[in-house]
Scaffold this active site. Structure first.
Site, PDB file in Angstrom:
ATOM      1  N   TYR A   1     -15.624   5.456 -11.752  1.00  0.00           N
ATOM      2  CA  TYR A   1     -15.411   4.210 -11.009  1.00  0.00           C
ATOM      3  C   TYR A   1     -16.042   3.029 -11.739  1.00  0.00           C
ATOM      4  CZ  TYR A   1     -15.373   1.011  -6.979  1.00  0.00           C
ATOM      5  OH  TYR A   1     -15.174  -0.053  -6.140  1.00  0.00           O
TER       6      TYR A   1
ATOM      7  N   ASP B   1       0.861  -1.180   0.000  1.00  0.00           N
ATOM      8  CA  ASP B   1       0.000   0.000   0.000  1.00  0.00           C
ATOM      9  C   ASP B   1       0.898   1.231   0.000  1.00  0.00           C
ATOM     10  OD1 ASP B   1      -2.298   1.830   0.488  1.00  0.00           O
ATOM     11  OD2 ASP B   1      -3.315  -0.044   0.970  1.00  0.00           O
TER      12      ASP B   1
END
Length: 267
Positions: A156, A38
């Site tokens: 999205y 991450d």
């Protein structure tokens, strides 16, 4: 059920929270060595501490928008574990929302760069090691939005539709090499992403977060038959199956973990 993946090495992006964190913990509990990737630091370290309580885990900081970061992550992981057998790509962002005519190119590029191109970079970088070993599992996390349009979330939706198509293409390209690629499409999971959405909705409505969730389910997700947000563990369980020996005849599939939210028979 014995998953048969003890001793394998998995890379999980978006590992600092949500579905990625839950998946990493479940895989570690099955004896898999896990690299959590991450772009955060403190939150990622906290996730690794949690996963390390049940298995071997490594924190790797990388921004999936950067190929250099992704390749550096690969080198670090291979240096530590010597191999990569499993890739789970959970990293993603909601991106810009609102009226289509008011969303500019930059916002579109951001949503596509993280949600679709991040998956592309990870797969291009890590699949070669799986091909060389003759065994691999790739699970790309898409969304119900990939097949069910929401007009206020177009960037999205488009990016996640791309993820589904990309996963299907990959599955055909590398199945003969022993690398099995599938996707998972969750809907309205209790995670930091939807927490932020509901907090924003609650603020806008002047209500509690609980009321914001209830009205969202009624107004925006009427086909979600279980009438609740899903749990990250419920998604992680499906991902873990797709990472296992038990999924050896599952190729190019999309598993919906959506509480019935998608109203049609669409994949």
């Amino acid at each position: 059920m014995e998953l048969g993946i003890e001793g394998k090495v998995a890379v999980v992006t978006g590992g600092d929270s949500g579905i990625g964190r839950a998946t990493a913990k479940l895989l570690a509990d099955e004896g898999v060595k896990v690299a959590l990737v991450d772009k955060t630091t403190a939150q990622l370290d906290g996730a690794v501490d949690e996963v390390s309580a049940v298995g071997e885990a490594l924190a790797v900081q990388a921004d999936l928008r950067s190929l250099a970061d992704v390749e550096a992550a690969r080198d670090e992981i291979l240096s530590r574990f010597g191999q990569v057998n499993i890739l789970v790509n959970c990293a993603g962002i909601t991106g810009a929302t609102g009226d289509f005519l008011e969303i500019g190119d930059e916002a579109w590029h951001q949503a596509l760069d993280v949600n679709l191109m991040g998956a592309v970079r990870m797969c291009r970088t890590f699949i070669p090691a799986m091909r060389e070993a003759g065994w691999g599992r790739v699970v790309l996390v898409a969304s119900e939005d990939a097949v069910q349009p929401y007009i206020d979330e177009m960037p999205y939706c488009a990016a996640k539709a791309g993820v589904l198509n990309f996963a299907k293409n990959l599955s055909k390209a590398y199945a003969q090499d022993g690398v099995l690629v599938n996707s998972v499409a969750p809907a309205f999971i209790a995670s930091p992403m939807t927490d932020a959405m509901m907090e924003q909705r609650a603020k806008k409505m002047g209500t509690s977060v609980e009321e914001a969730i209830a009205t969202f389910l009624k107004e925006e997700r009427p086909h979600l038959e279980l009438k609740r947000r899903g749990k990250v563990q419920e998604v992680a369980a499906v991902i873990a199956f797709l990472c296992s020996q038990q999924s050896s005849f599952v190729v190019g599939a999309n598993y919906r973990v959506d509480g019935g939210s998608v109203a049609s028979v669409s994949l």
